[in-house]
Structure formats: C-alpha cells, structure tokens
Design a protein around this motif. Structure first.
Motif: not given
Ligand code: ZN
Length: 157
Positions: A58-60, A62-64, A125-128, A131-133
């Motif tokens: 979800v996190h990745s 969101e960024h992408m 640039q990110c809060g975590w 925490h990405h995939s």
């Molecule tokens: Zn982030």
C-alpha cells in the motif's frame, strides 16, 4: 445490517458486500463556492472483507501513484490509501468521470510497472522510509491492470 442510518461519509453508505473489485467509481463530487468542482474516485484493488494489500505494498503504491499520476494529469490533488488496505482514494480538481479517469490511471500503473524504484522511499522524504515493497506494488499494479476490462463493473451481478 439492514436499514443503516444515513452516514456523513459516502463510502459508509456503500454496501461493501455488493461490490466486485477491482473497480473504479466516483465516491464523491463537490462543487466549491466559486463553481469549481472536485471529483473523488474510489480505486479498489482487492475485494472488501475477503482480501487486502500488505502494508508495504500500500505504502509503495501510494508513493508511486502520487508521483507518476502527476505526469499524466495536472488535476491530481491527492492519492490516499484506504485504512482497510483494499484500495485508494484519488482526488482530482475538475469534473471527471470514470471513463475519463481510467486512461490516466492506466498510464500511471504502466509507468509504475516500468519503474525500478519507489520514489522518496527514504528517511528524508518519508515517514517510514524502510517500509516499502517495490515487488508488492508491481504485483498489485499488474493484477489491477490485468482486470482493466472490469474496472467499470462496480457491483457483482
Ligand atoms: Zn511514505
């Protein structure tokens, strides 16, 4: 679970048992005092209450999506994950319909598949940042694109 009272939040009035993910639908449309319009889309990746995306995915995504979608539309105001991790809300400036937004989303996801890194996946640039995939984001985007013909079908028949 019948005859629920009318809620303030549009999606709280949606019977999530009746939808057929993946799909794309307008969740809200708001006319501002000056006459401009905002359109909010519900971009649903997985079937509610049956499947969800992993948190890193979800996190990745969101960024992408947030980064790549702005290369395809100047109207993007926000891309936000749903807390249930089954999809995203995309807020656009202007009066958009699902048929008009679908090519923007499709182009965004194709860029995402071609990308070999998650943008801004770092502690500055990110809060975590850890925490990405990228692999998870690619797999989810691929599955969503493979169901392109079904995006317009929101409810199960
Ligand atoms: Zn982030």
């Amino acid at each position: 679970m019948t005859e629920q009272p009318r809620m303030n939040v549009e999606s709280f009035n949606l019977d999530h048992r009746t939808v057929a993910a993946p799909y794309l639908r307008i969740a809200d449309r708001k006319e501002l005092p000056g006459g401009d319009v905002l359109t909010k889309f519900d971009v649903r990746f997985t079937q509610p209450n049956l499947a969800h995306l992993e948190s890193e995915t979800v996190h990745s995504l969101e960024h992408m999506m947030a980064e790549h979608m702005r290369n395809h539309s100047g109207d993007v105001l926000d891309v936000s994950p749903m807390g249930c991790r089954t999809g995203f809300y995309v807020l656009l400036v202007g009066d958009h319909d699902a048929d008009g937004f679908a090519p923007i989303l499709e182009a965004t996801l194709r860029d995402l598949l071609a990308a070999d890194e998650v943008p801004a996946a770092n502690e500055v640039q990110c809060g975590w940042g850890a925490h990405h995939s990228l692999e998870g984001a690619h797999a989810a985007a691929r599955a969503f694109l493979e169901a392109r013909e079904e995006w317009g079908t929101v409810t199960a028949s």
